[in-house]
Motif scaffolding. Structure first.
Motif, PDB file in Angstrom:
ATOM      1  N   ARG A 127      59.372  46.124   4.295  1.00 44.84           N
ATOM      2  CA  ARG A 127      58.128  46.979   4.707  1.00 44.84           C
ATOM      3  C   ARG A 127      58.558  47.236   6.160  1.00 44.84           C
ATOM      4  O   ARG A 127      58.633  46.430   7.037  1.00 44.84           O
ATOM      5  CB  ARG A 127      57.005  46.549   4.489  1.00 44.84           C
ATOM      6  N   TYR A 128      58.462  48.537   6.725  1.00 45.85           N
ATOM      7  CA  TYR A 128      58.463  48.751   8.099  1.00 45.85           C
ATOM      8  C   TYR A 128      57.254  49.842   8.615  1.00 45.85           C
ATOM      9  O   TYR A 128      56.943  50.796   7.797  1.00 45.85           O
ATOM     10  CB  TYR A 128      59.737  49.256   8.480  1.00 45.85           C
ATOM     11  N   LYS A 129      57.110  49.849  10.105  1.00 45.21           N
ATOM     12  CA  LYS A 129      55.983  50.692  10.528  1.00 45.21           C
ATOM     13  C   LYS A 129      57.082  51.703  11.487  1.00 45.21           C
ATOM     14  O   LYS A 129      58.087  51.188  11.903  1.00 45.21           O
ATOM     15  CB  LYS A 129      55.082  49.801  11.238  1.00 45.21           C
ATOM     16  N   GLN A 166      60.365  50.498   2.744  1.00 41.38           N
ATOM     17  CA  GLN A 166      58.875  51.166   2.531  1.00 41.38           C
ATOM     18  C   GLN A 166      58.177  51.289   3.669  1.00 41.38           C
ATOM     19  O   GLN A 166      57.950  50.432   4.434  1.00 41.38           O
ATOM     20  CB  GLN A 166      58.151  50.353   1.337  1.00 41.38           C
ATOM     21  N   LEU A 167      57.782  52.682   4.124  1.00 44.06           N
ATOM     22  CA  LEU A 167      57.074  53.059   5.171  1.00 44.06           C
ATOM     23  C   LEU A 167      55.661  52.752   4.919  1.00 44.06           C
ATOM     24  O   LEU A 167      55.128  53.092   3.990  1.00 44.06           O
ATOM     25  CB  LEU A 167      57.064  54.446   5.657  1.00 44.06           C
ATOM     26  N   VAL A 168      55.259  51.950   5.905  1.00 43.10           N
ATOM     27  CA  VAL A 168      53.649  51.327   5.711  1.00 43.10           C
ATOM     28  C   VAL A 168      52.964  51.672   7.102  1.00 43.10           C
ATOM     29  O   VAL A 168      53.830  51.806   8.054  1.00 43.10           O
ATOM     30  CB  VAL A 168      53.414  49.960   5.349  1.00 43.10           C
ATOM     31  N   SER A 169      51.658  52.132   6.780  1.00 45.05           N
ATOM     32  CA  SER A 169      51.073  52.145   8.414  1.00 45.05           C
ATOM     33  C   SER A 169      50.075  50.855   8.521  1.00 45.05           C
ATOM     34  O   SER A 169      49.522  51.088   9.759  1.00 45.05           O
ATOM     35  CB  SER A 169      50.167  53.500   8.119  1.00 45.05           C
ATOM     36  N   TYR A 173      54.350  43.522   7.435  1.00 43.69           N
ATOM     37  CA  TYR A 173      55.682  44.560   7.672  1.00 43.69           C
ATOM     38  C   TYR A 173      56.806  43.513   8.121  1.00 43.69           C
ATOM     39  O   TYR A 173      56.569  42.305   8.564  1.00 43.69           O
ATOM     40  CB  TYR A 173      55.634  45.503   8.785  1.00 43.69           C
ATOM     41  N   ASP A 174      57.921  44.092   7.820  1.00 48.64           N
ATOM     42  CA  ASP A 174      59.143  43.178   8.159  1.00 48.64           C
ATOM     43  C   ASP A 174      59.716  43.687   9.332  1.00 48.64           C
ATOM     44  O   ASP A 174      60.377  42.793  10.223  1.00 48.64           O
ATOM     45  CB  ASP A 174      60.101  43.347   7.201  1.00 48.64           C
TER      46      ASP A 174
END
Length: 289
Positions: A127-129, A166-169, A173-174
């Motif tokens: 997961r990344y921002k 996966q894009l997260v807001s 997150y990783d």
């Protein structure tokens, strides 16, 4: 009887002052020569050992170590001489309409994208921002969607069948992808001992730091569209995050690996942004120690 006078044995008188002007001329000449010599020595001292006029030495542009900077490249390269021959660079692709900022200094504060996306790929899903520094002129959600599309592309790292993204807001997150001005990139990367010199990107801690200059203008070595060069930045840095090291050109005329530092030169390869081709074949090259 008058005797004839004997001839005088005395030498005729000479005017001793006849040589004085010549001596004075020679003396004045020696004094003038000494003065010129002293002045020359003073000029040598003041010019740091050369009597010729100073010509300022040029400083290197600091293109860095390639697409990114890493700890083993922490020592800056020697500055190039202004007289050294330079090969003509390829034309730099023009920035797109959405990338018009040329700022070198931002606010050191960031906005986080509110956009999010579905998980893509198999195996480990990271997961990344996405964050963009204030003052860059970029849309943070626009940048996030572009990065999401890059990591979801079938030519990207998901093609290995072991990695997903996966894009997260919000939430856990990783890693973060941060687009920042050159000065901010230098500050963040420099704190970890990485010397980006206002030119390149870096991967440090849980952050991929993208240099606004590269995001907006691409690279002189990359002749493709600007979006493709942005894909190279993301694929290269994320490649490091999932365990890939640097690679080099596999042979003249072949596609350069995404893990090659292509900004340093293509070494006979063709510019390429993707780790895999459309058929799922890895576009790699020999490892760089």
């Amino acid at each position: 009887m008058r005797h004839a006078k004997k001839p005088s044995t005395r030498r005729p008188a000479t005017h001793r002052t006849s040589r004085a002007p010549a001596r004075r001329v020679r003396l004045l000449g020696l004094v003038a020569l000494a003065a010129v010599t002293a002045l020359t020595l003073l000029m040598v001292y003041e010019n740091g050992g050369t009597a010729s006029s100073a010509t300022g030495t040029g400083t290197g542009t600091g293109t860095g170590t390639g697409t990114d900077a890493h700890r083993r490249d922490a020592t800056p390269r020697p500055q190039s001489s202004p007289s050294a021959p330079q090969s003509p660079p390829e034309s730099t692709p023009p920035p797109s309409a959405s990338a018009t900022s040329s700022s070198t200094r931002g606010t050191n504060t960031f906005s986080t994208a509110t956009a999010s996306g579905k998980a893509v790929g198999k195996g480990t899903v990271r997961r990344y921002k996405v964050q963009v520094e204030h003052g860059t002129g970029l849309s943070v959600n626009g940048a996030a969607k572009e990065i999401d599309g890059i990591l979801a592309d079938p030519r990207g790292w998901t093609a290995d069948g072991r990695n997903g993204f996966q894009l997260v807001s919000s939430g856990p997150y990783d890693f973060e992808v941060k687009i920042a001005t050159p000065d901010t990139v230098d500050r963040i990367c420099g704190a970890a001992g990485l010397h980006t010199r206002g030119e390149v990107n870096c991967d440090v801690g849980d952050q991929v730091i993208v240099n606004l200059k590269r995001w907006n203008t691409g690279s002189p070595q990359f002749s493709g569209p600007l979006h493709e060069y942005r894909a190279l930045i993301i694929n290269h840095e994320v490649g490091h995050r999932i365990g890939h090291g640097h690679e080099t050109c596999p042979g003249p005329g072949r596609l350069a690996p995404a893990m090659m530092q292509q900004i340093d030169g293509l070494r006979g390869c063709r510019a390429n942004a993707w780790p895999y081709d459309r058929h799922g074949t890895y576009l790699g090259g020999p490892s760089v120690a």
